[in-house]
Scaffold this motif. Sequence first.
Motif, short mmCIF file in Angstrom:
data_model
loop_
_atom_site.label_atom_id
_atom_site.label_comp_id
_atom_site.label_asym_id
_atom_site.label_seq_id
_atom_site.Cartn_x
_atom_site.Cartn_y
_atom_site.Cartn_z
N VAL A 43 0.83 -1.20 0.00
CA VAL A 43 0.00 0.00 0.00
C VAL A 43 0.87 1.26 0.00
O VAL A 43 0.60 2.23 -0.72
N SER A 44 1.94 1.24 0.80
CA SER A 44 2.86 2.37 0.83
C SER A 44 3.52 2.58 -0.53
O SER A 44 3.72 3.72 -0.97
N PHE A 45 3.85 1.48 -1.20
CA PHE A 45 4.48 1.57 -2.52
C PHE A 45 3.55 2.22 -3.54
O PHE A 45 3.98 3.02 -4.38
N LEU A 46 2.26 1.91 -3.47
CA LEU A 46 1.29 2.54 -4.37
C LEU A 46 1.29 4.05 -4.19
O LEU A 46 1.24 4.81 -5.17
N TYR A 47 1.35 4.50 -2.93
CA TYR A 47 1.39 5.94 -2.67
C TYR A 47 2.72 6.54 -3.12
O TYR A 47 2.77 7.68 -3.59
N THR A 48 3.79 5.77 -2.98
CA THR A 48 5.11 6.26 -3.39
C THR A 48 5.15 6.53 -4.89
O THR A 48 5.84 7.44 -5.35
N CYS A 49 4.40 5.75 -5.65
CA CYS A 49 4.39 5.91 -7.11
C CYS A 49 3.57 7.11 -7.58
O CYS A 49 3.70 7.53 -8.73
N GLN A 50 2.73 7.66 -6.72
CA GLN A 50 1.81 8.71 -7.17
C GLN A 50 2.51 9.96 -7.68
O GLN A 50 2.12 10.49 -8.74
N PRO A 51 3.53 10.50 -7.00
CA PRO A 51 4.21 11.69 -7.56
C PRO A 51 4.80 11.42 -8.95
O PRO A 51 4.77 12.30 -9.81
N TYR A 52 5.32 10.21 -9.14
CA TYR A 52 5.87 9.86 -10.45
C TYR A 52 4.76 9.81 -11.49
O TYR A 52 4.91 10.32 -12.61
N PHE A 53 3.64 9.19 -11.12
CA PHE A 53 2.48 9.16 -12.01
C PHE A 53 2.04 10.59 -12.36
O PHE A 53 1.71 10.89 -13.52
N ASN A 54 2.00 11.46 -11.34
CA ASN A 54 1.56 12.84 -11.58
C ASN A 54 2.48 13.55 -12.57
O ASN A 54 2.02 14.24 -13.48
N HIS A 55 3.78 13.39 -12.37
CA HIS A 55 4.75 14.02 -13.27
C HIS A 55 4.63 13.44 -14.68
O HIS A 55 4.64 14.18 -15.67
N LEU A 56 4.51 12.14 -14.75
CA LEU A 56 4.41 11.48 -16.05
C LEU A 56 3.13 11.88 -16.77
O LEU A 56 3.14 12.21 -17.97
N GLU A 57 2.03 11.89 -16.04
CA GLU A 57 0.74 12.24 -16.65
C GLU A 57 0.74 13.69 -17.13
O GLU A 57 0.27 14.00 -18.23
N SER A 58 1.28 14.59 -16.30
CA SER A 58 1.34 15.99 -16.70
C SER A 58 2.20 16.17 -17.94
O SER A 58 1.87 16.96 -18.84
N THR A 59 3.30 15.43 -18.02
CA THR A 59 4.19 15.53 -19.18
C THR A 59 3.50 14.99 -20.43
O THR A 59 3.58 15.59 -21.52
N VAL A 60 2.82 13.85 -20.29
CA VAL A 60 2.12 13.25 -21.43
C VAL A 60 1.04 14.19 -21.95
O VAL A 60 0.91 14.42 -23.16
#
Length: 274
Positions: A43-60
């Motif tokens: 569960v902690s790992f899923l939250y850890t990935c969120q900033p990366y997802f946010n950056h990736l999604e914003s870039t895409v």
Amino acid sequence: MEMSLQSMQLQLQFFMHKADDLHSCLVNGQGHVERDALAAAVVSFLYTCQPYFNHLESTVRSTRPQHTSLALNIYTQLLDIYQQLCDKLEQLVLSCASYNLLCLEETEPNSVSHFCVGQCQLGQLKLTTFLYCKPTPYLSQVDTRLYKRMRWNVEKLQVGQKTDKDQGGESKEREAKTEYYFLCYEDIPNTHAETDWGRPGFSDGNVVRMWSIGQWVQVDPDPITETIDDWILCDVPQANYNKLLFLGIEEPSCCIATDYMQQLLLLWKSADSW
């Protein structure tokens, strides 16, 4: 963009290796204490990935394909990175659920039925995307025959103006308005299929799975007259599904589905329908 792409590829490798390590711990782990610790780590790992997802999604979302092969190649690789991580995390959560390590039932308080896969800004709109780990009933207590696969929280900052007579100027007030959209499927009877009697009809196997994007339209509590008491007394909110876009029989990837959602938002924005 090329340097940014290389950085995101390196980060992707880290997250993919981390997911593999957690999966190995799942398969080889022993004991109740280890299981609880591993569940918390996932569960902690899923939250850890969120900033990366946010950056990736914003870039895409801000990097649209141009008329150059380089720009198109970078855009395609960004989409591939995004989809790889979505698939990897989904597989990890499903594996944990198969070992009874995590619960995927949305009605359970500690369930991991879905997780965030990115957030981006589209003008005054903030788009937050969630992926359901498995098809989930649209409403938990009513059989609508609809199953949700993704959700988008669309938040708009509404700007209102008021005049300050003392200062002779204007000040702006902001309030957030959030609407909810879903990628869903429903199994529709195929009336063109042949029954055992050779006549038009359908059976349990004669259905067509149709995908669509629709909006959550709240019914209970009544959105017009609702009060805090109505929400306290309401066990589970009820809503209709307002279909906005039919996508056919093939399930779209997270990227493609969000592309469709973005196109709808941009269309409405240009028409000032918000």
